[in-house]
Enzyme design. Structure first.
Site, short mmCIF file in Angstrom:
data_model
loop_
_atom_site.label_atom_id
_atom_site.label_comp_id
_atom_site.label_asym_id
_atom_site.label_seq_id
_atom_site.Cartn_x
_atom_site.Cartn_y
_atom_site.Cartn_z
N ASP A 88 0.49 4.92 1.88
CA ASP A 88 -0.06 5.37 3.17
C ASP A 88 -1.26 6.44 2.83
O ASP A 88 -0.68 7.34 2.17
CB ASP A 88 1.00 6.09 4.25
CG ASP A 88 1.68 4.85 4.96
OD1 ASP A 88 1.10 3.96 5.09
OD2 ASP A 88 3.02 5.34 5.44
N HIS A 112 0.89 -1.29 -0.19
CA HIS A 112 0.03 -0.02 -0.01
C HIS A 112 0.76 1.18 0.22
O HIS A 112 2.09 1.19 0.16
CB HIS A 112 -0.97 0.13 1.41
CG HIS A 112 -0.24 0.20 2.50
ND1 HIS A 112 0.62 -1.03 3.09
CD2 HIS A 112 -0.10 1.14 3.49
CE1 HIS A 112 0.93 -0.46 4.36
NE2 HIS A 112 0.75 0.68 4.46
N ARG A 159 5.51 5.74 13.82
CA ARG A 159 5.34 6.57 12.47
C ARG A 159 4.89 7.93 12.53
O ARG A 159 3.94 8.38 13.26
CB ARG A 159 4.18 5.99 11.66
CG ARG A 159 4.26 6.39 10.29
CD ARG A 159 2.97 5.69 9.25
NE ARG A 159 1.63 6.31 9.52
CZ ARG A 159 0.53 5.94 8.82
NH1 ARG A 159 0.53 5.05 8.23
NH2 ARG A 159 -0.43 6.73 8.74
N HIS A 195 4.69 -0.07 0.37
CA HIS A 195 5.27 -0.69 1.33
C HIS A 195 4.62 -1.80 1.80
O HIS A 195 3.44 -1.77 1.58
CB HIS A 195 5.99 0.40 2.36
CG HIS A 195 5.06 1.27 3.12
ND1 HIS A 195 4.62 2.08 2.45
CD2 HIS A 195 4.13 1.14 4.21
CE1 HIS A 195 3.62 2.84 3.26
NE2 HIS A 195 3.46 1.92 4.35
#
Length: 298
Positions: free
Chosen positions: A97, A95, A264, A249
């Site tokens: 983000d 995907h 994150r 990623h």
């Protein structure tokens, strides 16, 4: 002293050395790091001495921060830190983000907090190399397409999913979002073209769900070719930064029940533009509480 940049693979990834991330930012160093991110798509720092505030500060070198997520709350005591924690979620799917908003974030930073004794790698794929690998007829077709991305994703959990993960999934989809993006995105800084697809894509505009799935499977197979992928194995106290505009990623769920946590912090992005100059559009939902829109590349 300028940073030392060491390539990790021929197509994606570099280790950066000689930068003190705890020191006040030097403009020349920040420029060198941005250039390295543009060139290598993903850069890694070892032996970093950062807490959440320090990670937010370093991420801020690349632009204005987003909040943690449009729906998922931030880690306690922060506004911009999302805990990528095996207790609540395992994102073992390719995907980009937050691609379901009109201005997906430009950069993602991940800091290792709890690492696993084996497995738990993060895979990052170069979507520009994937585009260049396409045969010319496929490239021309991809240039002309647009796709709808949504957080109401079709993602089957195993029957053993915990109550914590079920609650995380519920929150993730609690407010629906849909955005229409070009399938081929022109990078605002480098001008490179990259395939802008991944796990949040619901369908290709103008095609049926079956046709969309078949075509996306073909395009995605170029993104995930082994030569386009950096397979990053985590150690304690590392910081990984990747360009969300031109990568995908995947967090690999291959570490059994060992705890794993990455924190994150993400950087606000601009509205994608296709080869034809058309911008992305928000179809469902308003994510302005999550991220401001960059008016120009920064």
């Amino acid at each position: 002293m300028s940073p030392s940049i060491r390539k990790l693979t021929g197509r994606i990834g570099a280790v950066v050395e000689g930068v003190d991330l705890t020191a006040p930012p030097d403009p020349l160093t920040v420029t060198a790091l941005r250039d390295a991110l543009n060139e290598h798509k993903a850069i890694v720092f070892n032996d970093v001495n950062l807490d959440n505030a320090g990670q937010e500060r370093v991420a801020g070198w690349f632009g204005e921060l987003t909040t943690a997520h449009p729906n998922v709350p931030a880690a306690e005591g922060t506004t911009s830190v999302l805990a990528v924690d095996s207790e609540t979620s395992k994102a073992n799917e390719w995907h980009t983000d937050v691609s379901f908003v009109v201005n997906p974030l430009q950069a993602t930073t991940l800091r290792s907090v709890v690492t696993t004794p084996y497995g738990g790698e993060t895979l990052i794929a170069n979507a520009a190399a994937a585009y260049r690998d396409l045969p010319e007829p496929l490239r021309a077709l991809a240039d002309s397409l647009r796709a709808v991305h949504t957080n109401q994703y079709d993602y089957a959990r195993p029957a053993s999913t915990t109550a914590q993960r079920q609650e995380y999934d519920r929150v993730f989809v609690s407010t629906p979002y849909e955005a229409e993006h070009p399938v081929v995105r022109v990078h605002p800084l480098t001008g490179e073209r990259g395939l802008f697809i991944g796990g949040f894509v619901k369908r290709i505009v103008g095609l049926s769900s079956n046709e969309s799935a078949d075509l996306l499977r073909i395009l995605q197979s170029y993104v995930t070719r082994p030569e386009n992928i950096l397979r990053w194995t985590w150690s304690p106290n590392q910081l990984l930064i990747f360009d969300n505009r031109i990568t995908q990623h995947y967090g690999v769920d291959n570490y059994d029940d060992h705890p794993r946590r990455l924190n994150r912090v993400t950087v606000a992005g601009d509205i994608p533009v296709g080869v034809d100059g058309r911008h992305s559009e928000q179809l469902v939902g308003d994510a302005t509480h999550y991220s401001s829109v960059l008016e120009a590349a920064a």
